[in-house]
Structures are given as structure tokens and as C-alpha cells.
Scaffold this motif. Structure first.
Motif, PDB file in Angstrom:
ATOM      1  N   LYS A  47      -3.257  12.250  -3.113  1.00  8.53           N
ATOM      2  CA  LYS A  47      -3.601  11.800  -4.478  1.00  8.53           C
ATOM      3  C   LYS A  47      -3.364  12.920  -5.474  1.00  8.53           C
ATOM      4  N   MET A  88      -8.607   0.891   6.113  1.00  7.60           N
ATOM      5  CA  MET A  88      -9.899   1.239   5.517  1.00  7.60           C
ATOM      6  C   MET A  88     -10.931   1.503   6.617  1.00  7.60           C
ATOM      7  N   LYS A 130       0.491   7.461  -4.625  1.00  8.53           N
ATOM      8  CA  LYS A 130      -0.434   6.328  -4.701  1.00  8.53           C
ATOM      9  C   LYS A 130      -0.932   6.062  -3.271  1.00  8.53           C
ATOM     10  N   VAL A 131      -2.261   6.054  -3.090  1.00 13.96           N
ATOM     11  CA  VAL A 131      -2.818   5.851  -1.747  1.00 13.96           C
ATOM     12  C   VAL A 131      -3.740   4.635  -1.766  1.00 13.96           C
ATOM     13  N   GLU A 132      -3.572   3.762  -0.789  1.00 12.44           N
ATOM     14  CA  GLU A 132      -4.455   2.588  -0.688  1.00 12.44           C
ATOM     15  C   GLU A 132      -5.164   2.593   0.654  1.00 12.44           C
ATOM     16  N   GLU A 133      -6.500   2.446   0.628  1.00 12.25           N
ATOM     17  CA  GLU A 133      -7.279   2.284   1.861  1.00 12.25           C
ATOM     18  C   GLU A 133      -7.632   0.806   1.926  1.00 12.25           C
ATOM     19  N   ARG A 134      -7.055   0.110   2.882  1.00 15.24           N
ATOM     20  CA  ARG A 134      -7.276  -1.340   2.958  1.00 15.24           C
ATOM     21  C   ARG A 134      -6.876  -1.836   4.340  1.00 15.24           C
ATOM     22  N   VAL A 151      -0.328   3.806   2.609  1.00 15.85           N
ATOM     23  CA  VAL A 151      -1.371   2.847   2.967  1.00 15.85           C
ATOM     24  C   VAL A 151      -2.024   3.282   4.274  1.00 15.85           C
ATOM     25  N   THR A 152      -3.364   3.252   4.313  1.00 19.23           N
ATOM     26  CA  THR A 152      -4.074   3.622   5.547  1.00 19.23           C
ATOM     27  C   THR A 152      -5.210   2.626   5.785  1.00 19.23           C
ATOM     28  N   THR A 187       4.284   3.498  -1.506  1.00 19.04           N
ATOM     29  CA  THR A 187       2.813   3.624  -1.543  1.00 19.04           C
ATOM     30  C   THR A 187       2.293   4.020  -0.157  1.00 19.04           C
TER      31      THR A 187
END
Ligand code: PLP
Ligand code: COI
Length: 354
Positions: free
Chosen positions: A266, A247, A271-275, A244-245, A242
């Protein structure tokens, strides 16, 4: 717009050894703001040269100044383009609001920039990995020593033919996690592209350089626990497949390359998560063999793989210090869109009218 041509043109540098930000073109764009004269005055394109500033100019004392960075390209057909120029001027306006400075008319700024780049088109290098870096900036120019927003400003755009930002091109960089000094805090100016943020980053950068690192990875100011960004780029980590960057929470720059990377990834099915991403999460992933890759994104830095991370007294190697699969794919996609090699399905490329 008033245009004054340079009497003599400079010799252009060898595009094999451009480096970053060392050479400047023959002309620059200047627009002055004076509240007493109704705001922005006529734009001028003039020979590149020194400014004359009053020693009491507000920017020299209190740092009321902002800047941007974007690029122009010449494709194989000789067509000139820029990458997402409106987004840069929109971000400049957000920075201006944070620093109590006047905003620009975005469409006017883009169209006047187009005229400057058109005039300097012979300076756009075409070799792989090169481009014309565009540096718009605005500084407060009223002469007074009281601390309040200036009533006079200079907006200027200079152009610089560039190669890669890092000396070793796409080779993975070594970054140091700074856990004492901080660059920006929520509520401060971290999300604005203002002069002081970069001045505040210098000591940490020098410290890291002495230890053999190229850049600093800044942590959040409150807890020194979460990863923020690197000096001139936003960070991405590929953890167990995944992406991840960190937020956007007010203390990091909302990078335009960051935003482009998220959309391209995307669309490519990632799968990209900004958190929030903590250093502990990254170190755990490293220990468990789940940190597949790490890379930074930025206009100057493009996509820069990270091969080593230093934290406290230890150095951790990522992906055998090699360019990761996703980093390489993303580099190829982003530079492909920017240079016209790949179709721009996002509508990011600005085509010149001529
Ligand atoms: N973060 C910082 C502090 C920067 O100076 C930059 C460069 O502009 C970036 C991130 C990347 O932003 P962008 O992709 O818009 O160039
Ligand atoms: C950019 O990538 O445009 C930047 O502004 C980086 C700069 C600080 C060198």
C-alpha cells in the motif's frame, strides 16, 4: 532468570548449506507453568537437550500445543535485530486462548528471548538469504488421560540457523489446489498456530508431493471454492494490476509477513484487496491473461513466487514460471527492512539493547 551454560559447544554448520530447521544452537529457553504453584515459574536458559515427558502427558494424546516462528538477523554493522517479535507473542497468546492454554507476558517474553539470542549470537548467519529462525512453542504437560485443559505446561524456545525454506530458494514453486481434503474450517482452529493444523495438512502435502508439487493450496472447508492459504504461507494474487489476498475469516493464519506485505504494498502505491478469492476467479484471470503473478508470504518462506498451479487434472503456468515484478520488489523491500539494508519506517525492527 537462571542460566546454565553448555559444557561443550557444537560445531557450527557451513552457512552455504543450512537448508531449513536442520541445526540447533547450544542453548534453549524453558519456562514451566504449574497452576498449583501460581502459574509461570522462573525462566531458565539451559543447554539444548531432550525433555523428559510422562507417557500420559496431555500433549502426547490430545495435541494441546502451539508454536510460533520468527527470525533474528545480524546486519553489516554486526548489530542484532529481530522482526516484529511482539506480534509473534501476541499471536501466540491468541492461539493459547483458543486452546485453553496460559498466556505469556509479551514484554517479558521478548526481553527473555533477547537474552537467549544474545547468548547465541555467534550462530546468526550473515550470508544473503540466511537468518536465525526462532521457534517458541508451548505444550501441555500434565499426566492424565481425561480430556480437559492441562494444569501444567512447558514453554520453550529453540533457535536454528536457516537458509531458504524451499530447496530452490527464490525460484517459483509449484502448488496443488487440494479439493478433497481440508485443513481447517471456520469455527475450528485454522487461525491458531496449533499442532493439529499441521498434522491435518500432512496427507494432502504427501499427495501433492507424489504428483511433483512443493505445497498444497487449501480451499475453504464448506464449499471448496475459495482459496485459503498454503501449508506454511499466506497467498497473494496480482489480478489485472490489483493485489488480492484472502481475507482473514477465522480459518487461515493471520500471517505477520502477510500483514507486513499489505502495508509495504500500500505504501508503494499498489492497490490491495483483502477479500474472498475463488479458484474460478483465478482460473478465469489465467485464461484471460490477467493473472500477472502469484506469491506466498511467511516467516520461513519470506516471499515465494508461485510458478505453477495444479487444479483437478490440469497444470496452469503463471508469468512463464518466472519471478514477477511485484514479487521481486516486495522480496527486496521486506528483506531490506528485516536485514537493515532499507530504512524501517514502520517500526517493525526490534533493536537489541546492547
Ligand atoms: N500460514 C501458515 C499455515 C503458516 O504456518 C505460516 C507460517 O508461520 C504462515 C501462514 C505465515 O505466517 P507468518 O508470516 O506469520 O510467518
Ligand atoms: C514459519 O514460517 O515460521 C512457520 O511456522 C512455517 C513452518 C510451518 C515451517
Amino acid at each position: 532468570m537462571k542460566i546454565t551454560m553448555a559444557k561443550e559447544l557444537k560445531q557450527k554448520p557451513d552457512s552455504n548449506c543450512l537448508g531449513f530447521g536442520k541445526y540447533f544452537t547450544d542453548h534453549m529457553l524453558v519456562m514451566k507453568y504449574d497452576a498449583a504453584k501460581g502459574g509461570w515459574q522462573e525462566t531458565e536458559i539451559m543447554p539444548y537437550g531432550n525433555f523428559s515427558l510422562d507417557p500420559a502427558s496431555c500433549v502426547l494424546h490430545y495435541g494441546q500445543g502451539i508454536f510460533e516462528g520468527l527470525k533474528a538477523y545480524k546486519n553489516e554493522k554486526g548489530e542484532i535485530t529481530m522482526f516484529r517479535p511482539s506480534d509473534n507473542f501476541k499471536r501466540m497468546n491468541r492461539s493459547a486462548e483458543r486452546l485453553c492454554m496460559p498466556t505469556l507476558d509479551v514484554d517479558r517474553a521478548v526481553s527473555e528471548l533477547e537474552q537467549l539470542v544474545e547468548l547465541e549470537k555467534d550462530w546468526i548467519p550473515t550470508q544473503k538469504g540466511t537468518s536465525l529462525y526462532i521457534r517458541p512453542f508451548m505444550v501441555a504437560d500434565e499426566a492424565f488421560l481425561g480430556v480437559h485443559p492441562s494444569k501444567k505446561y512447558i514453554f520453550c524456545i529453540i533457535l536454528s540457523p536457516v537458509g531458504s525454506y524451499y530447496a530452490n530458494g527464490l525460484a517459483p514453486v509449484k502448488i496443488y489446489v487440494e479439493d478433497e481434503l481440508t485443513r481447517a474450517a471456520v469455527g475450528g482452529t485454522g487461525e491458531a498456530k496449533c499442532l493439529g493444523n499441521y498434522a491435518a495438512s500432512l496427507l494432502g502435502a504427501e499427495k501433492a508431493k507424489k504428483m511433483g508439487y512443493e505445497q498444497v493450496l487449501w480451499l475453504d472447508a464448506a464449499e471448496k471454492k475459495y482459496v485459503e492459504e498454503v501449508g506454511a504461507m499466506n497467498m497473494f494474487f496480482v489480478i489485472d494490476g490489483t493485489v488480492v489476498t484472502p481475507m482473514l475469516d477465522g480459518s487461515i493464519l493471520p500471517g505477520i509477513t502477510r500483514n507486513s506485505a499489505i502495508q509495504v504494498l500500500k505504501k508503494g502505491g499498489y492497490k490491495v484487496e483483502e477479500r474472498h478469492v475463488s479458484v474460478d476467479e483465478i482460473l478465469d484471470a489465467l485464461k484471460n491473461g490477467k493473472l500477472d503473478e502469484a506469491f506466498g508470504t511467511g516467516t520461513a518462506a519470506v516471499i515465494s513466487p508461485v510458478g505453477n498451479i495444479g487444479y483437478k487434472d490440469k497444470v496452469y503456468t503463471i508469468n512463464n514460471n518466472e519471478i514477477g515484478k511485484i514479487s521481486l520488489w516486495l522480496y527486496d523491500q521486506i528483506t531490506g527492512i528485516q536485514t537493515g539494508r532499507l530504512e524501517d519506517t514502520f517500526g517493525w525492527v526490534y533493536h537489541f539493547k546492547k
